[in-house]
Design an enzyme around this catalytic site. Structure first.
Site, PDB file in Angstrom:
ATOM      1  N   THR A  45       0.818  -1.216   0.000  1.00 17.97           N
ATOM      2  CA  THR A  45       0.000   0.000   0.000  1.00 17.97           C
ATOM      3  C   THR A  45       0.850   1.262   0.000  1.00 17.97           C
ATOM      4  O   THR A  45       0.507   2.267  -0.612  1.00 17.97           O
ATOM      5  CB  THR A  45      -0.897   0.025   1.263  1.00 17.97           C
ATOM      6  OG1 THR A  45      -1.764  -1.084   1.196  1.00 17.97           O
ATOM      7  CG2 THR A  45      -1.717   1.291   1.348  1.00 17.97           C
ATOM      8  N   THR A  90      -0.989 -22.809  19.203  1.00 16.77           N
ATOM      9  CA  THR A  90      -2.313 -22.468  19.730  1.00 16.77           C
ATOM     10  C   THR A  90      -3.021 -21.403  18.892  1.00 16.77           C
ATOM     11  O   THR A  90      -2.378 -20.529  18.308  1.00 16.77           O
ATOM     12  CB  THR A  90      -2.225 -21.990  21.193  1.00 16.77           C
ATOM     13  OG1 THR A  90      -3.511 -21.505  21.604  1.00 16.77           O
ATOM     14  CG2 THR A  90      -1.212 -20.879  21.396  1.00 16.77           C
ATOM     15  N   GLN A  91      -4.346 -21.508  18.875  1.00 18.98           N
ATOM     16  CA  GLN A  91      -5.156 -20.471  18.207  1.00 18.98           C
ATOM     17  C   GLN A  91      -5.184 -19.187  19.026  1.00 18.98           C
ATOM     18  O   GLN A  91      -5.562 -18.139  18.526  1.00 18.98           O
ATOM     19  CB  GLN A  91      -6.591 -20.972  18.020  1.00 18.98           C
ATOM     20  CG  GLN A  91      -6.696 -22.119  17.042  1.00 18.98           C
ATOM     21  CD  GLN A  91      -8.103 -22.669  16.893  1.00 18.98           C
ATOM     22  OE1 GLN A  91      -9.078 -22.021  17.269  1.00 18.98           O
ATOM     23  NE2 GLN A  91      -8.210 -23.858  16.351  1.00 18.98           N
ATOM     24  N   CYS A  92      -4.819 -19.289  20.307  1.00 19.37           N
ATOM     25  CA  CYS A  92      -4.801 -18.086  21.147  1.00 19.37           C
ATOM     26  C   CYS A  92      -3.668 -17.167  20.711  1.00 19.37           C
ATOM     27  O   CYS A  92      -2.597 -17.630  20.322  1.00 19.37           O
ATOM     28  CB  CYS A  92      -4.582 -18.456  22.612  1.00 19.37           C
ATOM     29  SG  CYS A  92      -5.971 -19.316  23.320  1.00 19.37           S
ATOM     30  N   ASP A 149       1.601  -6.560  -4.564  1.00 17.95           N
ATOM     31  CA  ASP A 149       0.785  -6.548  -3.351  1.00 17.95           C
ATOM     32  C   ASP A 149       1.303  -7.748  -2.563  1.00 17.95           C
ATOM     33  O   ASP A 149       1.538  -8.818  -3.133  1.00 17.95           O
ATOM     34  CB  ASP A 149      -0.689  -6.747  -3.727  1.00 17.95           C
ATOM     35  CG  ASP A 149      -1.613  -6.671  -2.525  1.00 17.95           C
ATOM     36  OD1 ASP A 149      -2.498  -5.810  -2.522  1.00 17.95           O
ATOM     37  OD2 ASP A 149      -1.472  -7.494  -1.598  1.00 17.95           O
ATOM     38  N   SER A 150       1.478  -7.593  -1.267  1.00 16.56           N
ATOM     39  CA  SER A 150       2.149  -8.663  -0.527  1.00 16.56           C
ATOM     40  C   SER A 150       1.329  -9.952  -0.447  1.00 16.56           C
ATOM     41  O   SER A 150       1.838 -10.978  -0.022  1.00 16.56           O
ATOM     42  CB  SER A 150       2.555  -8.200   0.872  1.00 16.56           C
ATOM     43  OG  SER A 150       1.450  -8.149   1.727  1.00 16.56           O
ATOM     44  N   SER A 151       0.093  -9.917  -0.890  1.00 13.72           N
ATOM     45  CA  SER A 151      -0.671 -11.168  -0.970  1.00 13.72           C
ATOM     46  C   SER A 151      -0.031 -12.107  -1.987  1.00 13.72           C
ATOM     47  O   SER A 151      -0.286 -13.312  -1.968  1.00 13.72           O
ATOM     48  CB  SER A 151      -2.114 -10.894  -1.381  1.00 13.72           C
ATOM     49  OG  SER A 151      -2.686  -9.996  -0.469  1.00 13.72           O
ATOM     50  N   ASP A 177       0.055  -6.958   4.611  1.00 11.55           N
ATOM     51  CA  ASP A 177      -0.762  -8.171   4.738  1.00 11.55           C
ATOM     52  C   ASP A 177       0.066  -9.416   5.087  1.00 11.55           C
ATOM     53  O   ASP A 177      -0.321 -10.199   5.947  1.00 11.55           O
ATOM     54  CB  ASP A 177      -1.550  -8.436   3.443  1.00 11.55           C
ATOM     55  CG  ASP A 177      -2.703  -7.450   3.287  1.00 11.55           C
ATOM     56  OD1 ASP A 177      -3.014  -6.729   4.253  1.00 11.55           O
ATOM     57  OD2 ASP A 177      -3.297  -7.403   2.193  1.00 11.55           O
TER      58      ASP A 177
HETATM   59  N1  ASP Z   1      -2.683  -5.354   0.330  1.00 13.02           N
HETATM   60  C1  ASP Z   1      -1.578  -4.578   0.790  1.00 13.02           C
HETATM   61  C2  ASP Z   1      -0.340  -5.438   0.794  1.00 13.02           C
HETATM   62  O1  ASP Z   1      -0.140  -6.186   1.688  1.00 13.02           O
HETATM   63  C3  ASP Z   1      -1.857  -4.032   2.142  1.00 13.02           C
HETATM   64  C4  ASP Z   1      -0.760  -3.187   2.736  1.00 13.02           C
HETATM   65  O2  ASP Z   1       0.260  -2.914   2.145  1.00 13.02           O
HETATM   66  O3  ASP Z   1      -0.921  -2.716   3.852  1.00 13.02           O
HETATM   67  O4  ASP Z   1       0.433  -5.378  -0.129  1.00 13.02           O
END
Ligand code: ASP
Length: 340
Positions: A14, A275-277, A57-59, A90
């Site tokens: 972002t 753990t999920q915690c 985008d880091s996804s 992300d």
């Molecule tokens: N979707 C963006 C990413 O991870 C979100 C961010 O940068 O905060 O690339």
């Protein structure tokens, strides 16, 4: 004292995005990014930059992307005192965790940062994040960098990278380090908590670029069926499973579920329990509901985040560790990722 040499590596996220005509946020060119922080040109450090040809985008981050980052750092390692990676928030905690394992014996800081609002917006958090991350990366004592590990800097706090996770899609302070205190606070002054920092006794960087992708994560939920677990275990070539269990590492006692996990372990698939915690750790044997897991050979992941557990497993399996040696290394703190 000589000025620090800092390399900024721009990967996307972002922080460097602009709105397209249709209103969707898309990555854009790094030179534009620097135009928004002219101050950097007069910063008391020698700053150079490296930009990914196609910012992401880091996804879209994945092990190949991490290898690319490791190569950039190792090729430039001797010429810089510190590295600042601009990265989407992300999956930043995954990248920070992966780099922690892939870069062994770090004697220099590698600080990831980004922002929740693009740098071009008036209220952006990106400007402060980049400037403080560079300041932290440039800190020296006796001519040596003060910080020598992979970290995340976000909204006034510096965290150990392999202890973080992104917990807010809204707030500027998007990250937490639930089981390890922050490494530095940035306010009017910068306070580094030196007793919390990692230090390597060896000063030659070792990079690890073989990562195993044959891994799955199973999140337990009331009603989970053994056939779901079996379907995952039967993925061809699977080498490791992370189970996200309840509380201090508890799972249903359903004999079919336990049998499925045992079947996996008998077939040389390592099963790691976290753990999920958000806060706290796995303590197998505390309750009956985790005793069976211990008995069949499930390994306790202590208080590791999902991000650290996943990337640690990728790293150790990539190094071809197996059996008791693998179990032992999973339970040890290699980069400060868990409380033993
Ligand atoms: N979707 C963006 C990413 O991870 C979100 C961010 O940068 O905060 O690339």
């Amino acid at each position: 004292m000589a000025q620090s040499n800092i390399l900024i590596i721009y990967t996307g996220g972002t922080i460097g995005m602009i709105k397209s005509e249709s209103g969707v946020l898309l990555p854009f060119n790094f030179e534009n990014l620097l135009n928004y922080i002219p101050l950097l040109k007069n910063f008391p450090a020698n700053i150079h930059s490296y930009s990914f040809d196609t910012p992401i985008d880091s996804s879209d981050a994945n092990p190949d992307f991490w290898v690319k980052l490791v190569k950039i750092i190792s090729e430039n390692y001797d010429n810089y005192d510190g590295f600042v990676i601009l990265h989407g928030s992300d999956t930043m905690a995954f990248t920070a965790s992966a780099l922690s394992f892939m870069l062994e014996n770090l004697t220099k800081p590698v600080i990831l940062t980004g922002s929740q609002l693009p740098i071009g917006l008036l209220r952006t958090d990106g400007r402060e994040n980049i400037i403080a991350a560079i300041e932290l990366a440039a800190l020296k004592k006796n001519e040596k960098p003060i910080i020598s590990e992979v970290c995340i800097y976000f909204e006034n706090s510096l965290y150990r990278g392999c202890r973080t996770n992104k917990y807010s899609a809204e707030n500027f302070d998007a990250f937490i380090s639930p089981n390890y205190p922050k490494l530095a606070s940035v306010g009017i002054d910068i306070t580094v908590y030196e007793d919390r920092l990692m230090h390597s006794n060896l000063d030659f960087l070792i990079t690890h670029t073989e990562l195993c992708k044959e891994i799955a994560i199973i999140k337990f939920f009331p009603g989970i069926q053994s056939k779901t677990i079996d379907a995952i275990i039967n993925i061809p070539n699977l080498k490791g499973i992370i189970i996200e269990t309840y509380g201090s590492g508890n799972a249903p006692t359903d004999p079919e579920i336990i049998a499925s996990l045992k079947h996996a372990i008998d077939n040389n698939i390592i099963v790691l329990n976290i753990t999920q915690c958000t806060v706290g750790k796995v303590n197998q044997g505390k309750y009956l509901t985790s005793t069976q897991l211990k008995e069949i050979g499930v390994i306790s992941g202590s208080d590791m985040t999902t991000e650290a557990a996943l990337t640690k497993l990728m790293y150790l399996l990539g190094k071809k560790f197996s059996g008791s040696e693998l179990s032992k290394l999973l339970s040890l703190s290699l980069r400060g990722e868990l409380t033993p």
